[in-house]
Design an enzyme around this catalytic site. Structure first.
Site, short mmCIF file in Angstrom:
data_model
loop_
_atom_site.label_atom_id
_atom_site.label_comp_id
_atom_site.label_asym_id
_atom_site.label_seq_id
_atom_site.Cartn_x
_atom_site.Cartn_y
_atom_site.Cartn_z
N ASP A 8 2.22 -19.11 -35.22
CA ASP A 8 1.33 -19.25 -34.08
C ASP A 8 2.25 -19.63 -32.90
OD1 ASP A 8 -1.00 -19.78 -32.51
OD2 ASP A 8 -0.69 -21.92 -32.91
N ASP A 10 1.11 -21.13 -29.31
CA ASP A 10 0.72 -22.32 -28.55
C ASP A 10 0.62 -23.54 -29.47
OD1 ASP A 10 0.23 -21.27 -25.83
OD2 ASP A 10 -1.30 -20.06 -26.82
C1 BG6 Z 1 -4.32 -19.86 -28.21
C2 BG6 Z 1 -4.50 -21.25 -27.67
O1 BG6 Z 1 -3.03 -19.72 -28.73
O2 BG6 Z 1 -4.50 -18.89 -27.18
C3 BG6 Z 1 -5.86 -21.38 -26.99
O3 BG6 Z 1 -4.40 -22.20 -28.71
C4 BG6 Z 1 -6.03 -20.28 -25.94
O4 BG6 Z 1 -5.98 -22.64 -26.41
C5 BG6 Z 1 -5.79 -18.92 -26.59
O5 BG6 Z 1 -7.35 -20.31 -25.42
C6 BG6 Z 1 -5.94 -17.77 -25.60
O6 BG6 Z 1 -4.92 -17.87 -24.63
P1 BG6 Z 1 -4.83 -17.01 -23.30
O7 BG6 Z 1 -3.39 -17.23 -22.89
O8 BG6 Z 1 -5.12 -15.60 -23.65
O9 BG6 Z 1 -5.81 -17.57 -22.37
MG MG Z 2 -1.79 -23.06 -31.75
#
Ligand code: BG6
Ligand code: MG
Length: 216
Positions: A8, A10
């Site tokens: 993963d 984030d």
């Molecule tokens: C995930 C995060 O990896 O990505 C979430 O944990 C986030 O918090 C999601 O909402 C979508 O991210 P993005 O960058 O497309 O807004």
């Molecule tokens: Mg994550």
């Protein structure tokens, strides 16, 4: 034997959780919305749309499609400002070293992220060349905890689920990896991660030996 490790992004490779939260809070505040810490944890791992559904689910009034679209757009605008300023300093300690150790052991590396910003972030962190496969929010229809993002990464890597380990920080991500049939290491603490096969305090506490031993 473990032949691939799928990360993963984030909260596992990069310390972006606070940036997501601040962006949501700012975008929501413009519509007079507030949400408390009980919602914060639930947002981890969910797509942007699924996150908005959780935030609005805690509100009393209904929101029009236009209002929803505008909140999503503002959230992305704020988050993108953070992403554009990201550097290698936004990497979590130990992440790059672990990636290089896995690679040195001849295993494949993948990313399975709900984020539509994942490719840009990997570029900002100068990590993109390390990965054989990146599956992100642009390529999936269903948010974690659905296994889609992991199953897609496994297909592209050409490995079977029991030959692969996922590394996750979110309850939704652990559920997605397990539903895909993979081994799962969770980074963090708490009952919410109990479904993982191994739990470590942080990515810096995860040894390549323990990670690869999961498939034995
Ligand atoms: C995930 C995060 O990896 O990505 C979430 O944990 C986030 O918090 C999601 O909402 C979508 O991210 P993005 O960058 O497309 O807004
Ligand atoms: Mg994550």
């Amino acid at each position: 034997m473990v032949r691939a490790v799928v990360f993963d992004l984030d909260g596992v490779i990069t310390d972006s959780t606070g940036y997501h939260l601040l962006s949501w809070q700012q975008a929501a505040a413009e519509k007079g919305l507030e949400f408390g810490p009980e919602i914060h944890e639930q947002l981890k791992g969910l797509t942007r749309q699924a996150s908005l559904d959780v935030i609005l689910g805690s509100q009393k009034r209904q929101f029009s499609d236009e209002e929803k679209a505008s909140i999503l757009q503002r959230k992305q605008q704020y988050y993108q400002e953070f992403v554009e300023r990201m550097t290698v300093r936004d990497m979590l300690p130990g992440a790059e070293q672990l990636l290089r150790q896995i690679k040195a052991r001849g295993r494949k590396l993948g990313v399975a992220s709900a984020s539509k910003n994942a490719s840009l972030i990997l570029e900002r962190l100068s990590l993109r060349p390390l990965f054989d496969v990146v599956v992100d929010g642009n390529q999936i229809a269903k948010s974690k905890p659905d296994p889609e993002v992991y199953s897609k990464a496994l297909d592209l890597l050409g490995v079977r689920p029991f030959e692969a380990v996922a590394v996750e920080d979110a309850a939704a991500g652990v559920a997605a990896a397990k539903a895909a049939g993979m081994w799962c290491v969770a980074v963090g603490s708490g009952e919410r991660l109990a479904g993982a096969d191994l739990i470590v305090k942080s990515i810096a506490h995860l040894s390549v030996d323990d990670l690869l031993a999961l498939g034995d």
